[in-house]
Design an enzyme around this catalytic site. Structure first.
Site, PDB file in Angstrom:
ATOM      1  N   HIS A 476       0.832  -1.204   0.000  1.00  0.00           N
ATOM      2  CA  HIS A 476       0.000   0.000   0.000  1.00  0.00           C
ATOM      3  C   HIS A 476       0.868   1.257   0.000  1.00  0.00           C
ATOM      4  O   HIS A 476       0.701   2.140  -0.852  1.00  0.00           O
ATOM      5  CB  HIS A 476      -0.917  -0.018   1.223  1.00  0.00           C
ATOM      6  CG  HIS A 476      -1.784   1.190   1.354  1.00  0.00           C
ATOM      7  ND1 HIS A 476      -3.101   1.198   0.965  1.00  0.00           N
ATOM      8  CD2 HIS A 476      -1.531   2.441   1.839  1.00  0.00           C
ATOM      9  CE1 HIS A 476      -3.622   2.397   1.193  1.00  0.00           C
ATOM     10  NE2 HIS A 476      -2.679   3.169   1.731  1.00  0.00           N
ATOM     11  N   GLU A 477       1.788   1.338   0.948  1.00  0.00           N
ATOM     12  CA  GLU A 477       2.622   2.537   1.039  1.00  0.00           C
ATOM     13  C   GLU A 477       3.553   2.655  -0.161  1.00  0.00           C
ATOM     14  O   GLU A 477       3.881   3.766  -0.598  1.00  0.00           O
ATOM     15  CB  GLU A 477       3.411   2.546   2.348  1.00  0.00           C
ATOM     16  CG  GLU A 477       2.548   2.593   3.598  1.00  0.00           C
ATOM     17  CD  GLU A 477       1.564   3.760   3.613  1.00  0.00           C
ATOM     18  OE1 GLU A 477       1.845   4.789   2.969  1.00  0.00           O
ATOM     19  OE2 GLU A 477       0.510   3.638   4.264  1.00  0.00           O
ATOM     20  N   HIS A 483       3.469   6.757  -6.727  1.00  0.00           N
ATOM     21  CA  HIS A 483       2.740   7.959  -7.121  1.00  0.00           C
ATOM     22  C   HIS A 483       3.673   9.169  -7.068  1.00  0.00           C
ATOM     23  O   HIS A 483       3.570  10.088  -7.905  1.00  0.00           O
ATOM     24  CB  HIS A 483       1.544   8.145  -6.186  1.00  0.00           C
ATOM     25  CG  HIS A 483       0.464   9.014  -6.740  1.00  0.00           C
ATOM     26  ND1 HIS A 483      -0.657   9.358  -6.007  1.00  0.00           N
ATOM     27  CD2 HIS A 483       0.302   9.637  -7.935  1.00  0.00           C
ATOM     28  CE1 HIS A 483      -1.450  10.124  -6.730  1.00  0.00           C
ATOM     29  NE2 HIS A 483      -0.885  10.320  -7.899  1.00  0.00           N
TER      30      HIS A 483
END
Length: 689
Positions: A476-477, A483
């Site tokens: 997730h991180e 991004h």
């Protein structure tokens, strides 16, 4: 005040490090360096702002908006170092400085947004935008800049403007105090375990992690349970000692709510009052209306519609799960009603019984190194990135690792840093942040991205073994990290994760999907002792159990989102004690007694340690509606690494930053917007309440 022409040996943060090299020399950095360096940086920034506001030239995009984008380089780089250290490796000196600096930062940026001549220039550029010949990205920067000024109170006058400034300053003080209170409660708690009776049921890996935690703390006990999620959750899952589970659980859910010097309830009440007044000054009915006005959701009604659509499905499933847990307890000779400290223990028993799946067995195949390698490999398959260790780069703590990130052509994309282990100096949770963001305006600046986790640190020489939930957190991180790394924009304010709050979780939650894929697990989930790949039958069990306990997980999350919205709506009138409101609202929505909110208000850092997720915690579920549909695009093409789909994902989602609104970015990627049905299917929840 201006910076000296050459670096000052006595202060690592002065000089020109911020424009000449990647990071400061942390070996030379002392807490006393921050205040003078930041004072200089803020003075420089205000001088740049005053020059923009005072120019006699007619306002244009270049001399106003672009000039604002160029300003404040020293401040942004130096402040990034400070805030990262204040959250990831703090000290009493840094905490004292944080309390002093938080209101000063708020006042600094308030001076900019309340600079009337400056706003008049911004407003002129905004009003003449249609004839300015702007590119799409420039138009978006202008829109975001104008919107930011207005939403910060630039149009207010006189007493209202002064009041708004005071509110901003006070909210900054309150957020810092809230965060430090939670950290203090987490750092002070230790459940001491002394003998085999205390350790009943605990697997060897957890025992080793608890021994390592004990060695780091001032205690004679050979093992301790701390309030680090990577220790307390497995303890609640495996400990046969119901009395000890209750002690640990009670401490976990009462952080910030103990009626002592670190109690956060008064801070919550004051924060909510100031947020309501903030919204009133800007003409919004509620703070939730204010926060949602520039998001994909647009208004509280749309958020509540999503949350209330999913809630009954989640509660029904959770009640079925509770009944199965009590049945399992009865089969084991314990005629009990399930309590909060029982749920994880009996859920693990049911999971082993129903799926023949043992979390301790799974962890043997998920050493940290293997999960990191898997995350990197997926990024390579999707986006052509490679990650090369940079052992020469020394960060703020010895545990932090650095990697040079390169693209298919071998060009350096940026630096990625990973800080994976829990420690008393680090706040709980997991997050992504940046020492610097990508941009092209002030030169071809590559990003320096940091992922911070709180995994249990193993004993010296032992591997760090992750639960599947830990591995999902890492993915997730890392999705957030990508991004930031893949950002391909010109203007700093649009870089990386600078998107709507309810869009920002799409890249991170989407990336989790690849961890569940058998092809990824088969290659990278390998036994930490033998190196053998995870057996097919274990992978099949993981897939079969993917939605096990999903009612519980959805309820503990959704309750947080609903209470967050309630606290920032007319439902909370400011007269109730926050705990009383929490209890009343949970009763009204039918919260199962056996489940606690994942983040109760007194330790809800997302919402009260700052405004980042205030009236915005719903965004994880909003983004999940998107990520369920986005991954389906790969499945529809028959290849989880389909190059064409990955290319669109890179261009419109991971690389686009804030150059488009979230809705437009998703439409460009997928061609349509998704429905909530995909989320319900993904979570395995019945389509009928």
């Amino acid at each position: 005040m201006t910076a000296p022409d050459s670096p000052t040996p006595m202060n690592e943060l002065l000089g020109t490090w911020f424009s000449e090299r990647d990071l400061p020399d942390f070996t030379k950095l002392a807490p006393t360096h921050f205040a003078p360096a930041l004072e200089i940086a803020m003075a420089e920034h205000l001088a740049e702002i005053d020059a923009i506001a005072a120019t006699s030239e007619p306002p244009t995009f270049a001399n106003t908006i672009e000039a604002l984008e160029r300003a404040g380089l020293r401040l942004s780089r130096t402040a990034s170092v400070f805030w990262i250290m204040a959250s990831a490796d703090t000290t009493p000196a840094l905490q004292e400085l944080e309390r002093d600096l938080s209101p000063k930062f708020a006042a600094h940026f308030d001076k900019i947004t309340t600079n009337r001549p400056l706003f008049e220039r911004v407003e002129t550029v905004w009003n003449t935008r249609d004839n300015a010949g702007l590119t799409d990205e420039q138009a978006r920067v202008l829109e975001r800049t104008y919107e930011s000024f207005v939403r910060s109170g630039a149009q207010l006058e006189g007493a209202q403007r002064k009041r708004m400034s005071a509110i901003k300053k006070r909210l900054a003080e309150l957020g810092t105090a809230f965060s430090q209170n939670v950290l203090a409660d987490e750092a002070s708690f230790m459940l001491l375990l002394h003998d085999e009776a205390d350790l009943a049921g605990l697997p060897d890996g957890l025992r080793q992690a608890m021994a390592a935690a004990a060695a780091e703390r001032d205690t004679d006990a050979p093992y301790v349970v701390t309030l680090s999620r990577s220790l307390i959750e497995p303890f609640l899952m495996f400990s046969e000692r119901r009395d000890l589970r209750e002690k640990a659980y009670s401490a976990w859910i009462s952080r910030g709510d103990n009626g002592d010097g670190t109690d956060n309830n008064a801070i919550i009440a004051e924060t909510l009052a100031h947020r309501k007044e903030f919204a009133d000054l800007l003409g919004f009915t509620t703070y939730a209306d204010y926060r949602l006005a520039n998001t994909m959701a647009e208004n509280p009604a749309n958020v509540n519609e999503l949350l209330e659509t999913v809630w009954p499905h989640a509660v029904n499933r959770a009640l079925e799960e509770r009944d199965s847990l009590e049945a399992e307890a009865r089969r084991a000779g314990q005629n009990i009603e399930i309590e909060g400290w029982d749920w994880r223990y009996w859920a693990e028993r049911v999971r082993r019984s129903n799926y023949d799946l043992d979390e301790a067995q799974v962890k043997n195949y998920l050493p940290l190194e293997g999960v990191i390698a898997a995350a990197f490999a997926v990024a390579n398959r999707l986006f052509g990135l490679t990650f090369e260790p940079r052992d020469d780069i020394k960060a703020y703590h010895p545990d932090v690792r650095a990697f040079a990130v390169k693209d298919r052509a071998g060009n350096e994309v940026g630096l990625f840093l990973g800080d994976y282990f829990a420690r008393a100096s680090k706040r709980s949770g997991a997050w992504m942040t940046a020492f610097r963001g990508q941009e092209r305006l002030r030169g071809a600046t590559t990003p320096i991205i940091l992922n911070v986790m709180n995994f249990a640190k193993p004993a010296p020489g032992a591997p760090a073994l992750l639960s599947f939930d830990d591995a999902r957190t890492l993915f997730h991180e890392f999705g957030h990290g990508l991004h930031g790394l893949l950002s391909n924009v010109t203007y700093p304010s649009l870089s990386g994760t600078s998107v709507e709050r309810d869009f920002v979780e799409l890249p991170s939650q989407l990336y989790e999907h690849w961890l569940y894929e058998p092809a990824v697990l088969k290659e990278f989930a390998r036994h930490h002792e033998t190196g053998e790949p995870m057996p097919d039958e274990l992978i099949e069990k993981l897939k079969a159990a993917e939605n096990f306990n999903q009612g519980f997980q959805t309820v503990e999350y959704l309750a947080c989102a609903l209470v967050d919205m309630g606290l920032h709506s007319p439902a909370y009138d400011g007269t109730e004690h926050p705990r009383a409101f929490e209890e009343r609202m949970l009763a009204d929505i039918g919260m199962p007694r056996e489940i606690a909110m994942r983040h109760r208000p007194p330790h809800f850092l997302h919402v009260f340690a700052g405004s980042g997720y205030a009236a915005g915690y719903y965004s994880y579920m909003w983004s999940e509606v998107l990520d369920a549909d986005a991954f389906q695009a790969f499945l529809d093409n028959g290849d989880i690494f389909d190059p064409a789909t990955a290319g669109k994902l890179h261009e419109y989602i991971y690389g686009a930053g804030g150059t488009r609104r979230g809705r437009d970015a998703y439409l460009a990627f997928r061609g349509r917007l998704p429905s909530v049905e995909g989320l319900l299917r993904q979570r395995g929840l019945s389509a009928v309440a």
